[in-house]
Scaffold this active site. Structure first.
Site, short mmCIF file in Angstrom:
data_model
loop_
_atom_site.label_atom_id
_atom_site.label_comp_id
_atom_site.label_asym_id
_atom_site.label_seq_id
_atom_site.Cartn_x
_atom_site.Cartn_y
_atom_site.Cartn_z
N GLU A 112 0.12 -18.32 -12.09
CA GLU A 112 1.42 -18.08 -11.46
C GLU A 112 1.88 -19.30 -10.66
O GLU A 112 3.05 -19.68 -10.72
CB GLU A 112 1.30 -16.86 -10.54
CG GLU A 112 2.54 -16.49 -9.77
CD GLU A 112 2.26 -15.35 -8.81
OE1 GLU A 112 2.43 -15.53 -7.59
OE2 GLU A 112 1.84 -14.27 -9.29
N TYR A 113 0.96 -19.95 -9.95
CA TYR A 113 1.31 -21.15 -9.20
C TYR A 113 1.91 -22.21 -10.14
O TYR A 113 2.92 -22.83 -9.84
CB TYR A 113 0.06 -21.75 -8.53
CG TYR A 113 -0.36 -21.14 -7.22
CD1 TYR A 113 -0.31 -19.76 -7.02
CD2 TYR A 113 -0.84 -21.93 -6.20
CE1 TYR A 113 -0.73 -19.21 -5.83
CE2 TYR A 113 -1.26 -21.38 -5.00
CZ TYR A 113 -1.21 -20.02 -4.81
OH TYR A 113 -1.62 -19.48 -3.62
N ASP A 127 -3.26 4.12 8.47
CA ASP A 127 -2.90 2.77 8.91
C ASP A 127 -2.96 2.77 10.44
O ASP A 127 -2.55 3.76 11.06
CB ASP A 127 -1.49 2.39 8.42
CG ASP A 127 -1.19 0.92 8.61
OD1 ASP A 127 -1.24 0.17 7.61
OD2 ASP A 127 -0.92 0.48 9.75
N LYS A 180 -7.72 -11.49 -11.40
CA LYS A 180 -6.51 -11.60 -10.59
C LYS A 180 -6.41 -12.98 -9.94
O LYS A 180 -5.32 -13.54 -9.78
CB LYS A 180 -6.49 -10.51 -9.52
CG LYS A 180 -5.29 -10.54 -8.57
CD LYS A 180 -3.96 -10.49 -9.29
CE LYS A 180 -2.80 -10.11 -8.39
NZ LYS A 180 -2.67 -10.85 -7.16
N SER A 206 -1.08 -6.70 -9.48
CA SER A 206 0.11 -7.54 -9.53
C SER A 206 1.33 -6.67 -9.73
O SER A 206 1.26 -5.64 -10.40
CB SER A 206 0.00 -8.57 -10.66
OG SER A 206 1.13 -9.41 -10.71
N GLY A 225 0.81 -1.21 0.00
CA GLY A 225 0.00 0.00 0.00
C GLY A 225 0.84 1.26 0.00
O GLY A 225 0.55 2.22 -0.73
N ASN A 272 -3.26 -15.49 -10.49
CA ASN A 272 -2.43 -16.11 -9.44
C ASN A 272 -2.40 -17.63 -9.58
O ASN A 272 -1.40 -18.27 -9.27
CB ASN A 272 -2.95 -15.71 -8.06
CG ASN A 272 -2.48 -14.33 -7.67
OD1 ASN A 272 -2.19 -13.50 -8.53
ND2 ASN A 272 -2.40 -14.07 -6.38
#
Length: 301
Positions: free
Chosen positions: A180-181, A30, A173, A121, A12, A177
């Site tokens: 990506e794995y 935060d 997304k 990403s 962030g 992912n």
């Protein structure tokens, strides 16, 4: 543009800093004082409460959330809702489950608040290289927020786009992912095979560098593998334990729900789960079965 950023962890804070570097004003919140202090060093205006953040933003307000998926997102929205007004927008840039995103978008629409999901990403490299952004939401709302996405992306005309209505960004997304794995697992297995061929004394770092240029398997993940092999060729001191963020599980579950065969992604997820078994009962039973039917020797602990 001016916006609020909730969640000033590394991701962030880096995103907020990239926005500031490109001329946007970011008011950040935060709950951790240290996170707020670090964010201030990047040009972000830290505040100590959500109320302070909302008060400092001009209407219509834009609030970007970078908080963990699940209950933290719902709690944050519940805290924001009484302080927002019709025409305001919430962007969820975390890894929320897309069905939760659809539910939240429907609820917020009843209050006149737009909900945009940005599958994000880029990891720790996003600050310098830019982020890949898969955006879901109302077309007019996303178009109004275009300067934010253009600033975060690698370039204004690439690396980001509206992929569909609310929920579509997080859905995309999630699948990203899952892919990506599978890619990571394939690289890991290939290098493990080469590492096992001891008589060739292969330099895995050298091979990774060769593959990075001209090879059909070149990718950013290979670049990162090359970096890791250069820093630690034998992976010394690294435990064989691979975590998962949950999105691989969601992708596999979605494949089953949609009757889509996804064996590579599924097996890559199962291999991550397997890596956590220090004392595998299943493997012991397999060895015992081999001894029962074939008289194969059992290796003692």
């Amino acid at each position: 543009m001016e916006l609020g950023m909730i969640g000033l962890g590394r991701m962030g804070a880096n995103m907020a800093q990239r926005l500031v570097q490109r001329g946007h004003r970011v008011v950040g919140f935060d709950p951790g004082a240290q996170a707020r202090e670090r964010a201030a060093q990047g040009g972000i205006e830290p505040v100590e409460s959500l109320a302070d953040m909302i008060e400092r933003l001009p209407a219509p307000r834009v609030v970007w959330m970078m908080v963990p998926a699940g209950d933290p997102v719902d709690r944050t929205i519940a805290d924001l809702l009484p302080q927002l007004a019709r025409g305001d927008t919430i962007i969820d840039g975390g890894n929320s489950f897309y069905k939760d995103t659809v539910r939240r978008g429907t609820m917020l629409a009843e209050h006149g608040i737009a909900y945009v999901d940005s599958g994000t990403s880029g990891g720790v490299w996003g600050l310098s290289e830019g982020y890949s952004l898969m955006v879901g939401g109302d077309e007019a709302v996303v178009d109004r927020l275009r300067p934010i996405f253009e600033a975060l992306a690698p370039a204004a005309d690439r690396g980001w786009g509206r992929v569909g209505p609310t929920g579509a960004g997080h859905f995309t997304k999630m699948v990203h992912n899952g892919i990506e794995y599978g890619m990571m697992q394939a690289y890991a297995e290939g290098f493990a095979i080469m590492q096992k061929r001891a008589d060739f004394a292969l330099d895995l770092g050298q091979i990774a560098q060769i593959w990075r240029h001209g090879s059909v398997v070149r990718s950013w993940l290979l670049d990162l593998s090359a970096n890791a092999l250069e820093e630690n060729p034998t992976m010394a001191g690294i435990a064989p334990y691979v975590s998962d963020s949950g999105e691989g599980r969601w992708t596999v579950a979605e494949a089953i729900e949609l009757d889509v065969s996804a064996p590579v992604i599924t097996l890559s997820l199962l291999e991550r789960l397997r890596s956590r078994e220090d004392d595998s009962f299943a493997d012991k039973l397999l060895a015992a079965m081999r001894a029962q039917f074939g008289g194969h020797a059992i290796r003692k602990e």
